[in-house]
Scaffold this motif. Structure first.
Motif, PDB file in Angstrom:
ATOM      1  N   SER A 292     -35.023  34.381  75.357  1.00 38.01           N
ATOM      2  CA  SER A 292     -34.275  33.161  75.233  1.00 38.01           C
ATOM      3  C   SER A 292     -33.137  34.689  74.912  1.00 38.01           C
ATOM      4  O   SER A 292     -31.728  33.464  74.686  1.00 38.01           O
ATOM      5  CB  SER A 292     -34.435  32.944  73.727  1.00 38.01           C
ATOM      6  OG  SER A 292     -35.061  32.422  73.161  1.00 38.01           O
ATOM      7  N   ASP A 293     -33.747  35.362  74.787  1.00 39.76           N
ATOM      8  CA  ASP A 293     -31.948  36.151  74.703  1.00 39.76           C
ATOM      9  C   ASP A 293     -31.819  37.159  75.685  1.00 39.76           C
ATOM     10  O   ASP A 293     -31.111  37.372  76.110  1.00 39.76           O
ATOM     11  CB  ASP A 293     -31.849  37.224  73.478  1.00 39.76           C
ATOM     12  CG  ASP A 293     -32.814  37.957  73.529  1.00 39.76           C
ATOM     13  OD1 ASP A 293     -34.083  38.522  74.044  1.00 39.76           O
ATOM     14  OD2 ASP A 293     -32.923  39.743  73.543  1.00 39.76           O
ATOM     15  N   ASP A 497     -24.541  28.088  78.206  1.00 42.14           N
ATOM     16  CA  ASP A 497     -25.795  28.923  78.291  1.00 42.14           C
ATOM     17  C   ASP A 497     -25.571  28.530  76.016  1.00 42.14           C
ATOM     18  O   ASP A 497     -25.224  28.599  75.528  1.00 42.14           O
ATOM     19  CB  ASP A 497     -25.033  30.040  78.006  1.00 42.14           C
ATOM     20  CG  ASP A 497     -26.570  31.882  77.865  1.00 42.14           C
ATOM     21  OD1 ASP A 497     -27.145  30.921  76.933  1.00 42.14           O
ATOM     22  OD2 ASP A 497     -25.429  32.744  77.737  1.00 42.14           O
ATOM     23  N   LEU A 499     -27.727  28.879  74.747  1.00 39.02           N
ATOM     24  CA  LEU A 499     -27.719  30.229  73.040  1.00 39.02           C
ATOM     25  C   LEU A 499     -26.795  31.401  73.055  1.00 39.02           C
ATOM     26  O   LEU A 499     -26.316  30.766  71.769  1.00 39.02           O
ATOM     27  CB  LEU A 499     -29.006  30.685  74.098  1.00 39.02           C
ATOM     28  CG  LEU A 499     -29.979  31.982  72.370  1.00 39.02           C
ATOM     29  CD1 LEU A 499     -31.390  30.431  72.247  1.00 39.02           C
ATOM     30  CD2 LEU A 499     -30.591  33.028  73.575  1.00 39.02           C
ATOM     31  N   ALA A 500     -25.789  31.710  73.857  1.00 36.77           N
ATOM     32  CA  ALA A 500     -24.700  31.447  73.735  1.00 36.77           C
ATOM     33  C   ALA A 500     -23.846  31.173  72.946  1.00 36.77           C
ATOM     34  O   ALA A 500     -22.800  31.240  71.971  1.00 36.77           O
ATOM     35  CB  ALA A 500     -23.683  32.096  74.518  1.00 36.77           C
ATOM     36  N   ALA A 501     -23.611  29.693  73.675  1.00 36.84           N
ATOM     37  CA  ALA A 501     -22.928  28.601  72.067  1.00 36.84           C
ATOM     38  C   ALA A 501     -23.362  28.831  71.018  1.00 36.84           C
ATOM     39  O   ALA A 501     -22.166  29.277  70.014  1.00 36.84           O
ATOM     40  CB  ALA A 501     -22.632  27.689  73.054  1.00 36.84           C
ATOM     41  N   ALA A 502     -24.680  28.446  70.618  1.00 38.52           N
ATOM     42  CA  ALA A 502     -25.113  28.089  69.344  1.00 38.52           C
ATOM     43  C   ALA A 502     -24.936  29.571  68.293  1.00 38.52           C
ATOM     44  O   ALA A 502     -24.693  29.817  67.404  1.00 38.52           O
ATOM     45  CB  ALA A 502     -26.388  28.025  68.992  1.00 38.52           C
ATOM     46  N   ALA A 503     -24.567  30.756  69.314  1.00 40.24           N
ATOM     47  CA  ALA A 503     -24.565  31.714  68.346  1.00 40.24           C
ATOM     48  C   ALA A 503     -22.889  32.212  67.724  1.00 40.24           C
ATOM     49  O   ALA A 503     -22.429  33.059  67.122  1.00 40.24           O
ATOM     50  CB  ALA A 503     -24.827  32.677  69.389  1.00 40.24           C
ATOM     51  N   LEU A 504     -22.260  31.284  68.826  1.00 37.86           N
ATOM     52  CA  LEU A 504     -20.374  30.913  68.380  1.00 37.86           C
ATOM     53  C   LEU A 504     -20.481  30.215  67.277  1.00 37.86           C
ATOM     54  O   LEU A 504     -19.239  30.109  66.891  1.00 37.86           O
ATOM     55  CB  LEU A 504     -20.141  30.880  69.878  1.00 37.86           C
ATOM     56  CG  LEU A 504     -19.504  31.856  70.525  1.00 37.86           C
ATOM     57  CD1 LEU A 504     -19.203  31.932  71.527  1.00 37.86           C
ATOM     58  CD2 LEU A 504     -19.152  33.427  69.819  1.00 37.86           C
TER      59      LEU A 504
END
Lengths: 619, 254
Positions: A292-293, A497, A499-504
């Motif tokens: 998922s990354d 995206d 996942l990228a949103a969650a990472a922010l």
């Protein structure tokens, strides 16, 4: 005991049909990764073509049926090569889902134009007389259904496991990129899978037709049932699809027999939700876990267009001026079409926030319209409430329903939310018909008074128009404010995206839930206004077809643009009013437009309009 | 004082041990580089710290808070912000909007005030846009602010991702190969940017293949090979470490 066996057999029969439908879904999904909502339409097409050949052209049954399968497969092949397969390389999976919804509508429209809206029944293949085994009556058609289902399952299994073609199909399913590199013609196989699913659909439709009454929109019901079956069983596995179909059929029949026919739909929805909560991938799992990354190949090619603020204000001012003058120029008929457009637009703004910005597909917005419309109308007519609190109560109901639905589904990935909203819409459909002492049942709720606010009667076309217009402006401005701020950015980030949103630090589930809740409340508001405008509310006005129509309006107008859906709503609402004889082509045209826009005009009519305006440049 | 403390971290994918017995500390305000041959488990380590997938055992403490078991967004809200190996700018949004999206966790005005166009909220948006423009200017992207982010070349997208992460005001910034795809000038700019970030009091961890970049900017270098930590220490020490040279630098020199 005999009656139980009887019911059980009925369940197996119904389950076999669902299994056949589910197989079609699973086949297309495994090879392309897309859920094909047009699957059920192939059943209707196959059955109605058989009817025409058998009953009207007097061909013998086997010939008529085989010809019908061939014709349906050809139609599926055409739709596949013009729309479906080209879309695969260009569209995201959720846009593909909408495109298949468009194909479903397109085929429905085709059936409506050719066969009309009356029901058809095929004569059973082996006569009407049931067999008697012990004390149990067996419909001969049931034997046909089960037999054909077994044959199709065995045939498909053999083809996939034992032939080179099957091997290539499985390669496509597991790793399209690698399959392409080893010389497999992936697009051709995708087309093949789509057409084969069409053929399976046609076969299913033909054998089941003598047991049910067929109408132009039966395909949609079959699509939904097959969709539920495949979600229960596990879409990525054939045994899962078959098991899911049989289970759904049994639950349906047992539920109808021992609980109530009204609640058999509720039971299948309950079963579906249970499976979604406990085992989101379905009862029988298959498939590979993806890293998922690393992002899947970006199939997002949506253009970013930002109009210059100056041009936007000018156009908005001009549009408002024109809108204010409308009642003085338009005939009453056109004015009421315009009011309806604006009322639907209220729901569409919410849906655009949900679909266009957050990328969450809802195929059940009309369900919230129904909740709002019926609640407020009931409170006003039976409980003598004022309009404002009654509308508010309807919106609260929708909010509660949305939160429950979202709580269950939003944690799930992919297209399960679309599935759940579709099922939700269907459930509301059956409730509006079933709770007839409140809703008036199938014949609808009559005597709903016009809108009255603060003692002011707004029930003339012009007054209603200005009220709705003012509401639209308020809703539009406030939603636009949020969409150009943090919330809008978070939703767009989640769409492309998560996942990228969650990472922010974006709370992905929370943001989706808020968008869903607001869209549900706006739909409920729209539903209330809709009822007041017509002084009448019937299930088909706010049923599953309306949900699909809202999706069409959104995509045709241009999703993710807020303004676009207004164009879509106007086109689909006003054109049939202007050209009455064309009304029968409405479904066909909106389906064709939906599928075509999804593929060729990702920003719909609004995208075309945008090209006429100056872009924002620089900072 | 350590900001990040990793103890005995372990992760296996099926039979493959992707990370085993990794333990190290990252001092506050320091810049730590994570190096190692391809497949050594560098990105996996980032994924474990931000909990994109759960680790099997061990502990990851950030300022004393255990990160294992927290959701990726909760970890981000603690101030641990990462970038990705392949640039993941948001398509469908402009360069400026991408930068602003990084700010999400710190927005003072909630959803309701955004719907209501409250003056304070509009002011916050304007201030943020100014701040984002200033940061974009730092990497030469200010004149591209209104272009779709995906129109940028790959190197610029990676820089934009760093800017987006900076907008989130990270306390610990995890950068996954920020120099990949950058030309020499851009790499030099990146080095300057990283030093400036560090000077602002941000703790930085970088996965990087560019050795000269690593050796010039890092305070501490951690070397992974096949999921194990084989060395850690200041750059000069690492450069002299025989095992590292054998595993990694030696191959490159040969």
């Amino acid at each position: 005991m005999n009656s139980f066996i009887q019911i059980f057999l009925g369940g197996v029969l119904q389950g076999s049909i669902y299994a056949l439908l589910a197989l079609g879904f699973s086949l297309v999904f495994r090879v392309t990764g897309v859920i094909n909502l047009a699957q059920g339409a192939f059943c209707t097409l196959g059955a109605l073509i058989t009817y025409s050949l058998q009953v009207e052209a007097h061909l013998p049954v086997p010939l008529a049926a085989s010809l019908a399968v061939v014709i349906t497969t050809l139609l599926a092949g055409i739709a596949g090569s013009v729309l479906f397969v080209p879309g695969l390389t260009r569209l995201t999976n959720s846009n593909m889902l909408m495109m298949t919804a468009g194909m479903l509508t397109l085929f429905e429209g085709l059936v409506l134009v050719v066969w009309g809206s009356q029901p058809y029944a095929l004569p059973p293949f082996s006569g009407e007389r049931p067999w008697r085994l012990g004390g149990i009556l067996v419909q001969t058609q049931g034997v046909w259904v089960i037999g054909v289902a077994i044959l199709v399952i065995i045939g498909l299994g053999w083809m996939l496991m034992k032939t080179r073609l099957g091997q290539a199909l499985r390669a496509c399913a597991e790793n399209p990129m690698a399959a392409r590199l080893t010389g497999v013609d992936v697009p051709r196989l995708q087309l093949f899978a789509f057409a084969l699913a069409g053929a399976i659909g046609a076969v299913a439709g033909i054998v089941v037709a003598p047991a049910i009454a067929l109408e132009f929109d039966t395909g949609r019901l079959l699509t939904i049932s097959g969709f539920i079956a495949v979600a229960i069983g596990g879409i990525a596995s054939f045994p899962g699809a078959i098991a899911g179909g049989l289970l759904l059929g049994l639950v349906n029949q047992l539920g109808t027999a021992y609980v109530s026919s009204l609640f058999s739909n509720a039971l299948s929805l309950g079963l579906l939700l249970l499976v979604l909560i406990v085992r989101p991938a379905g009862l029988i799992r298959a498939g590979v876990v993806r890293r998922s990354d690393v992002r899947d190949e970006a199939r997002v090619w949506q253009h970013v267009t930002r109009i210059s603020a100056k041009a936007a204000w000018r156009v908005a001012a001009l549009a408002l001026l024109v809108a204010l003058c409308a009642p003085y120029v338009l005939s009453n008929g056109l004015l009421s079409a315009l009011i309806i457009t604006l009322i639907l637009y209220v729901a569409l703004i919410g849906q655009d926030m949900l679909m266009g910005y957050a990328g969450q597909i809802s195929l059940g917005q009309a369900g919230f319209m129904a909740l709002g419309g019926y609640t407020s109308s009931y409170l006003i007519t039976a409980q003598e409430w004022q309009a404002l609190p009654a509308i508010g109560m309807g919106m609260l109901f929708a909010l509660a329903a949305a939160l429950v639905l979202a709580g269950v589904t939003l944690r799930l990935r992919g297209l399960y939310m679309a599935l759940a909203t579709l099922a939700f819409g269907l459930l509301i459909d059956s409730c509006t018909v079933g709770f007839d002492d409140i809703t008036g049942g199938p014949s609808g709720m009559v005597g709903i008074p016009g809108l009255e606010l603060f003692g002011l009667d707004l029930d003339t076309p012009a007054r209603m128009y200005y009220t709705v217009l003012a509401l639209v402006v308020i809703v539009l401005i406030s939603v636009a404010g949020a969409m150009r701020s943090g919330f809008g950015r978070a939703l767009q980030a989640i769409r492309t995206d998560p996942l990228a949103a969650a990472a922010l630090g974006v709370n992905v589930v929370g943001c989706k839930m808020v968008a869903f809740a607001i869209s549900a409340m706006l739909a409920a508001l729209s539903g209330s206004l809709y009822a007041f405008q017509f002084h009448f509310l019937a299930p088909e006005m706010v049923g599953a077809p309306r949900s699909l129509e809202l999706v069409s309006m959104l995509v045709i107008g241009g999703e993710g643009t807020l303004i676009g859906p207004l164009f879509g709503a106007a086109l689909i609402t006003i054109l049939p009013t202007l050209f009455q004889p064309l009304a029968i082509y409405k479904t066909l045209a909106s389906g064709a437009l939906l599928a075509g826009c999804a593929l060729y005009l990702p920003q719909g009519m609004f995208g075309i309009a945008l090209r006429l305006l100056p872009r924002r440049t620089g900072a | 004082m350590s900001t990040l403390e990793i103890r005995n971290l372990k992760k296996s994918f099926g039979g493959l041990l992707a990370t085993q017995d990794v333990s190290f500390n990252v001092a506050s305000h320091s810049l730590t580089a994570l190096i190692g041959p391809n497949g050594a488990g560098k990105t996996t380590l980032f994924n474990l710290i931000t909990n994109l997938f759960p680790s099997d055992s061990g502990s990851v403490k950030f300022d004393g808070v255990e990160l294992r078991g927290l959701s990726p967004s909760a970890i981000a809200r603690l101030g641990v912000i990462r970038t990705f190996q392949t640039a993941r700018v948001f398509p469908g949004m402009t360069v400026l909007e991408n930068a602003l999206a990084g700010r999400h966790r710190l927005l003072r005005h909630g959803i309701a005030s955004q719907f209501l166009w409250l003056p304070g909220q509009r002011r916050e948006e304007r201030q943020l846009a100014e701040r984002a423009m200033a940061l974009l200017d730092l990497v030469g992207l200010a004149d591209q602010a209104q272009r779709p982010a995906t129109d940028l070349p790959m190197g610029a997208q990676k820089l934009l991702e760093v800017i987006r992460a900076l907008m989130a005001q990270p306390r610990l910034l995890l950068l996954d190969e920020p120099a990949a795809g950058l030309n020499d000038t851009e790499t030099a700019e990146l080095a300057a940017l990283l030093r400036a970030i560090q000077a602002c009091g941000v703790t930085v961890m970088v996965v990087e293949h560019n050795m000269s970049l690593v050796m010039t900017i890092a305070d501490q270098v951690i070397v992974l090979e096949a999921g194990r930590m084989i060395a850690s220490g200041p750059p000069a020490e690492i450069q002299a470490n025989q095992r590292v040279i054998a595993a990694y630098l030696g191959q490159e020199a040969a």
